[in-house]
Design an enzyme around this catalytic site. Structure first.
Site, PDB file in Angstrom:
ATOM      1  N   ARG A  93      -8.271   0.901  12.913  1.00  0.00           N
ATOM      2  CA  ARG A  93      -6.856   1.212  12.712  1.00  0.00           C
ATOM      3  C   ARG A  93      -6.746   2.368  11.732  1.00  0.00           C
ATOM      4  O   ARG A  93      -7.687   2.650  10.977  1.00  0.00           O
ATOM      5  CB  ARG A  93      -6.069  -0.003  12.205  1.00  0.00           C
ATOM      6  CG  ARG A  93      -6.325  -0.419  10.757  1.00  0.00           C
ATOM      7  CD  ARG A  93      -5.312  -1.473  10.339  1.00  0.00           C
ATOM      8  NE  ARG A  93      -5.518  -1.988   8.994  1.00  0.00           N
ATOM      9  CZ  ARG A  93      -5.075  -1.439   7.878  1.00  0.00           C
ATOM     10  NH1 ARG A  93      -4.426  -0.289   7.921  1.00  0.00           N
ATOM     11  NH2 ARG A  93      -5.283  -2.006   6.710  1.00  0.00           N
ATOM     12  N   ASP A 134      -9.687   2.019  -3.933  1.00  0.00           N
ATOM     13  CA  ASP A 134      -8.589   1.904  -2.976  1.00  0.00           C
ATOM     14  C   ASP A 134      -7.721   3.164  -3.104  1.00  0.00           C
ATOM     15  O   ASP A 134      -8.232   4.265  -3.100  1.00  0.00           O
ATOM     16  CB  ASP A 134      -7.812   0.616  -3.237  1.00  0.00           C
ATOM     17  CG  ASP A 134      -7.097   0.094  -1.997  1.00  0.00           C
ATOM     18  OD1 ASP A 134      -6.741   0.906  -1.121  1.00  0.00           O
ATOM     19  OD2 ASP A 134      -6.862  -1.126  -1.905  1.00  0.00           O
ATOM     20  N   GLU A 147     -14.077  -4.049   8.227  1.00  0.00           N
ATOM     21  CA  GLU A 147     -14.657  -3.354   7.073  1.00  0.00           C
ATOM     22  C   GLU A 147     -16.168  -3.508   7.028  1.00  0.00           C
ATOM     23  O   GLU A 147     -16.762  -3.812   6.001  1.00  0.00           O
ATOM     24  CB  GLU A 147     -13.986  -3.823   5.769  1.00  0.00           C
ATOM     25  CG  GLU A 147     -12.480  -3.587   5.768  1.00  0.00           C
ATOM     26  CD  GLU A 147     -11.800  -3.850   4.454  1.00  0.00           C
ATOM     27  OE1 GLU A 147     -12.444  -3.622   3.410  1.00  0.00           O
ATOM     28  OE2 GLU A 147     -10.634  -4.264   4.454  1.00  0.00           O
ATOM     29  N   GLU A 163       0.835  -1.205   0.000  1.00  0.00           N
ATOM     30  CA  GLU A 163       0.000   0.000   0.000  1.00  0.00           C
ATOM     31  C   GLU A 163       0.871   1.257   0.000  1.00  0.00           C
ATOM     32  O   GLU A 163       2.086   1.203   0.155  1.00  0.00           O
ATOM     33  CB  GLU A 163      -0.902   0.032   1.246  1.00  0.00           C
ATOM     34  CG  GLU A 163      -2.192  -0.763   1.137  1.00  0.00           C
ATOM     35  CD  GLU A 163      -3.237  -0.085   0.267  1.00  0.00           C
ATOM     36  OE1 GLU A 163      -2.961   1.015  -0.273  1.00  0.00           O
ATOM     37  OE2 GLU A 163      -4.336  -0.647   0.120  1.00  0.00           O
TER      38      GLU A 163
END
Length: 294
Positions: free
Chosen positions: A101, A200, A122, A17
């Site tokens: 988080r 994303d 999620e 990421e």
């Protein structure tokens, strides 16, 4: 020049990421969110090094003096020393949300770190969008978020783009560069999550177009400033997660991916899962990202 997608480093990040190209040092940085590692390399993938931070890491920013990172970790926002790897807690914005988080983040044109939080399963909208300035001031910009992703700014810094992955919406806000305040939230573009893809990581190019990784679908989408689909790249993996322009000319699109999905309901992938990719020949350039506090 034809577009080419090459593997820069096949290091099998569990959850690659947050790529950040630092134009001053000419180095690429990215993270393995799940394994708690920060990586750095040259534009060509050489001189690879890594820092272990001991917990999940959502995103990073490069400090103004290039001696430390600002890192959004599971338990708060930290300062991570590049030489020793030591970390120092700056602020825990959500001490009462143990299942949250911190996740994706980006530095604005005045050196603030804008980052979000997420529910680790999620499922529930317990996340928020925050801003952390050079004086240590923390502000909440938005609430009710399931999975914060893709914050990025228009070339002049006056528009903030941001998405809550599972709503299917990419939002834009008017962004006051001087104060860091947001207003006029609206839908910039929509993603059909029923096909398996979800918004994303994202970045903006020098023409003001937004590039978004649609994780689980293997697609990178370029949206015009009006929110219309301008171009679609088909990646060699389903789980392309985030992206950033870099290289000496800011004309290489670096794309991270994940080797293992975070939850059982998400799809597996092919042999190149978890690789870091370099996309060339796009005919566009990115914008040099600011450092935190600068």
């Amino acid at each position: 020049m034809a577009t080419e997608i090459d593997v820069l480093l096949d290091i099998k990040t569990t959850l690659g990421e947050g790529p950040v190209w630092d134009a001053e040092s000419q180095r690429l940085h990215w993270v393995d969110s799940a394994d708690g590692r920060i990586f750095r390399s040259t534009a060509q993938g050489t001189e690879l090094c890594a820092w272990e931070v001991g917990e999940p890491v959502g995103s990073i920013a490069i400090g103004a003096d290039n001696t430390h990172f600002i890192a959004a970790l599971q338990t708060g926002l930290y300062r991570v020393d590049m030489e020793s790897g030591a970390k120092e807690l700056l602020v825990d914005p959500e001490p009462d949300e143990p299942t949250n988080r911190l996740n994706d983040g980006k530095v604005d044109r005045r050196g603030r770190f804008v980052f979000g939080s997420m529910d680790t399963l999620e499922e529930k909208p317990s996340g928020k969008l925050y801003s952390y300035d050079a004086e240590g001031g923390l502000s909440s910009l938005d609430t009710g978020i399931i999975c914060s992703n893709g914050p990025c700014f228009s070339p002049d810094g006056s528009i903030l783009y941001f998405s809550d992955t599972w709503t299917g919406e990419i939002w834009s806000y008017d962004y006051d560069v001087d104060s860091g305040a947001v207003s006029s939230k609206r839908t910039f573009a929509t993603v059909d999550t029923s096909t398996g893809g979800a918004a994303d990581g994202a970045t903006v190019d020098s023409e003001g177009c937004v590039w978004q990784a649609l994780v689980y679908s293997g697609k990178i989408v370029r949206y015009s400033p009006e929110g219309e689909v301008d171009r679609v790249l088909e990646m060699p993996v389903l789980k392309a997660t985030s992206l950033a322009f870099g290289g000496p000319e800011l004309d290489i699109l670096y794309v991270t991916s994940m080797a293992k999905p975070p939850l059982p309901r998400f799809p597996e992938d092919g042999q190149l899962r978890g690789a870091l990719f370099a996309v060339t020949g796009l005919g566009v350039t990115g914008i040099a990202e600011p450092r935190y506090g600068k």
